[in-house]
Scaffold this active site. Structure first.
Site, PDB file in Angstrom:
ATOM      1  CB  SER A  76      -0.928   0.017   1.212  1.00  0.00           C
ATOM      2  OG  SER A  76      -0.183  -0.021   2.403  1.00  0.00           O
ATOM      3  CE  LYS A  91      -3.238   0.593   4.995  1.00  0.00           C
ATOM      4  NZ  LYS A  91      -3.149   0.304   3.563  1.00  0.00           N
TER       5      LYS A  91
END
Length: 778
Positions: A677, A720
């Protein structure tokens, strides 16, 4: 004397040896052997009998037959209904095979007739014969294997060679010993060998007699004890004494009869009880059987507690014990609602997955309280042995049931809430794979007949509500994960942590430290400061430790009469906890060139990831540092290749990779990541460093990219987002495909952050990069 050579048919014998002067019946079944017998009956009725070395061989070769045998006279032949032939033979003389002649139907041999070498009537031979006769008579008295008629026949034999052969034929010797006697043509040697054999046999018989006497004494003692025990039973019965073995067996029988066992288990228990009753009390197996019966009696087989199916009451209990965690609470209430309608739903298998300290274990305890069920917890962390789950077989010393059955015994009902803690931390080695053993436990279609090696009888686990916990579901084997319903608990927001500290953690710590509300007061701004500057975690475990520290210090001040009452505010926290351990908001203080903030998903929740790039004159060397994993290195290389392919559009010198050394550094590269990511973050930092444009300090980003610049979706958006909120970021760039996941993000976090969904790296650069830094232009 010259030995004569004869051609004669051969009959191999299995497990049998014939001496000269020996008369016996033989059953012959092999085709070749039958043909050989029929042939000699038509001729001189003589055949060579030689023993084969291995009994199991059906068609022996030349080297598989002993070379010395006995020429025998076939007296009669009788064909039996089963196809075999019974022959009556008499041994005549020894013979040694010189040559084999295969006629196709059966074996012929050329054999040398062996005569005895020693004269018959020497004085020494007579002395040896008398000695042997005495020993043989003693042997027959002790062994009882030789009849008196045989002894009488032996006494009348005057020829030493024949005398030795008859005695050897009647001794229970091994085949090789008899063969060695047959091969001795020297009569004196044969007599001496026979003395050695008789001496050895007498010693063996003496030992057998001693052992027999010892066994007899032991049996007499056992029989005596049995008789006395039976007398004791009778006396106890007359006196009404229930304290002895009889009373113990009667008590166990009553418990089995009155228990809730199924019929098949009850039958097994009564059968084992009968064995236990007949067994000596001091035997090792007696205690093993008693322990086994205790387990069968104490296990719950059909008893179940009654569920409290009041959904409103259950919701109140769950809210009382835990703040937030709406998804988990909703799932439990759904289960209760369906149970209220059907009352037959099999127990679900829930897996609470999330970082440490978010309340997974305590939540399972609250589920049990809301259902009014018994609660059992076992920890699977570090379990390597399959027997820990399935139990040991009763043949092993110290055998015990597995942890599942032990937990059910502790619960005393067949429908508890059963917590399998740390299911992701099981291991496997040479003792088996415990995760494979758990497949049957956690499969609703199989666990109604769970098999434990110790209990042996099938046990019903279908009504158990299994709850498992895990920090990282990626380490759980696929088949096991497939049997569970995953409920993710990402962690708590700052607002939730403050509420949890105020309503749950602080009151509990004050009670544990003997403090009352009149002794300690903690303002909300003080709690907020502890959350922001003294903890940095997804859960609340570290927060609780800091509150415990404050309680201890407050208790010390009160006990030492320094203060009667302690009031904690945001301004006084540093006095008790020292300087802040963390900086609230880890975002950059100002816009930077070549520094971008990424977001990572870890087993301990979400985290921010700072990526720095420096460009210096050189020869095109690309350096990657920061303990990067393979995925991060691939992301860096992909970003580098994309920039080279789009250098003109990005206003970058196409030969930048030949004239400059580029260094990519991730200060927290050791942060464990679950999936790629960091692609767009690395690309943004690289482009910023090469163009001199600053990256906006309030922007965080997450997403992987292709070589064409397309932004790919990521996982763990909720975690996140919470890490970005905790770090003080304001804008989050996310892949367009992850917009659907925004509803999982807590409302308080969602309202504080601005989400920018993108599909291409050009959009990322548009929102992430600011003005060009003229001072850093190169």
């Amino acid at each position: 004397m010259v030995d004569s050579i004869r051609r004669i048919p051969l009959l191999p014998l299995r497990g049998l040896l014939v001496f000269p002067a020996m008369v016996l019946h033989l059953d012959v079944g092999r085709r070749k052997s039958v043909q050989a017998i029929e042939q000699v009956m038509d001729e001189d009725k003589e055949i060579l009998l030689a023993t084969q070395k291995e009994i199991s061989i059906d068609d022996p070769k030349e080297d598989e037959i002993y070379q010395v045998g006995t020429i025998a006279h076939v007296k009669s032949l009788l064909k039996l209904p089963n196809g075999t032939v019974r022959v009556h033979v008499e041994g005549l003389k020894r013979a040694r095979i010189k040559k084999y002649i295969d006629t196709g139907e059966f074996l012929h041999v050329e054999a040398v007739v062996l005569e005895d070498e020693e004269p018959y009537a020497t004085t020494e031979a007579q002395a040896l014969m008398r000695n042997i006769l005495t020993m043989f008579e003693q042997y027959t008295k002790v062994s009882k294997k030789v009849s008196n008629e045989t002894v009488t026949i032996v006494k009348d034999i005057q020829e030493p060679g024949r005398f030795a052969d008859v005695i050897a034929a009647n001794l229970p010797l091994k085949l090789m010993q008899k063969q060695s006697m047959l091969e001795l043509t020297n009569v004196k040697q044969r007599l001496i060998k026979l003395i050695e054999i008789l001496n050895n046999e007498q010693e063996v018989l003496g030992l057998e007699k001693k052992i027999g006497q010892r066994v007899k004494k032991s049996m007499e003692k056992t029989q005596k004890e049995y008789y006395l025990r039976e007398q004791l039973k009778a006396i106890q019965k007359e006196l009404g004494d229930k304290e002895g073995r009889t009373g113990e067996v009667a008590t166990l029988r009553d418990k089995i009869s009155e228990g809730d066992m199924p019929d098949n288990v009850k039958e097994k228990a009564l059968k084992e009880l009968d064995r236990f009753e007949k067994m000596p009390a001091n035997s090792a197996e007696s205690s093993v059987l008693r322990t086994y019966l205790d387990w069968l009696i104490q296990l719950p087989w059909t008893y179940e507690t009654e569920d409290q199916l009041d959904v409103i009451r259950a919701e109140e209990i769950l809210n009382e014990d835990h703040h937030g965690l709406e998804k988990v609470k909703e799932r439990v209430l759904e289960y209760l609602a369906v149970q209220q309608l059907t009352r037959e739903l099999k127990g679900p298998i829930l897996c609470l997955a999330g970082p440490p300290g978010v309340g997974k274990t305590s939540l399972a305890r609250s589920i049990a309280r809301s259902l009014d069920r018994k609660f059992v917890r076992i920890s699977l962390g570090g379990v390597r042995d399959e027997a820990e789950i399935r139990g040991h077989r009763r043949t092993y010393v110290g055998a015990m049931p597995g942890r599942i059955i032990q937990g059910m015994k502790k619960a005393q009902s067949i429908n508890p809430v059963f917590l399998l803690d740390e299911i992701d931390k099981m291991a496997s080695d040479f003792r088996g794979d415990p995760s494979a053993a758990l497949l049957e436990v956690l499969d609703p279609e199989q666990n109604n007949t769970f098999s434990d090696h110790y209990v042996e009888e099938p046990y019903d686990l279908s009504k158990v509500m299994f709850v498992t916990t895990a920090n990282n579901i990626s380490t759980i084997p696929g088949p096991l994960l497939d049997r569970m319903e995953i409920i993710s608990i990402a962690g708590y927001t700052e607002v939730e942590k403050i509420q949890i500290a105020k309503n749950y953690l602080l009151p509990r710590q004050m009670k544990d430290h003997g403090l009352t509300k009149g002794m300690l007061q903690m303002k909300e701004d003080a709690i907020k400061k502890v959350v922001r500057y003294y903890t940095r975690e997804a859960g609340v475990r570290s927060l609780e430790r800091q509150l415990a520290t404050l309680c201890r210090k407050a208790a010390k001040k009160i006990v030492s009469k320094e203060k009667k009452r302690v009031i904690l505010t945001g301004n006084t926290i540093e006095t008790y906890l020292g300087k802040p351990r963390f900086r609230y908001g880890l975002a950059e203080v100002e816009d930077q060139v070549g520094a971008a903030t990424g977001l990572a998903y870890t087993s301990a929740g979400g985290d921010t990831l700072s990526i720095e790039v420096s460009v210096a004159p050189g020869k095109g060397k690309l350096s990657l540092t920061g303990q990067l994993g393979d995925v991060m290195k691939e992301s860096a290389e992909a970003a580098f290749s994309y920039i080279r392919s789009r250098s003109n559009e990005l206003e970058i010198d196409p030969s930048f990779h030949e004239q400059n050394d580029i260094h990519i550094h991730v200060p927290e590269g050791a942060t464990p990541k679950d999936g790629p990511s960091a692609g767009i973050t690395m690309a943004t930092a690289l482009i910023s460093a090469l163009t001199g444009r600053k990256v906006k300090k309030e922007v965080g980003m997450t997403g992987e990219m292709t070589l064409r610049g397309r932004v790919l979706p990521i996982g763990g958006l909720k975690e996140k987002s919470m890490s970005a909120h905790r770090a003080g970021l304001r804008t989050i760039i996310i892949p367009k495909d992850n917009e659907k996941d925004l509803e999982d993000v807590p409302k308080s976090v969602r309202e504080d952050l601005t989400y920018i969904p993108v599909t291409h790296l050009d959009e990322v650069l548009e929102h992430a990069l600011g003005e060009k830094d003229e001072s850093n232009e190169s």
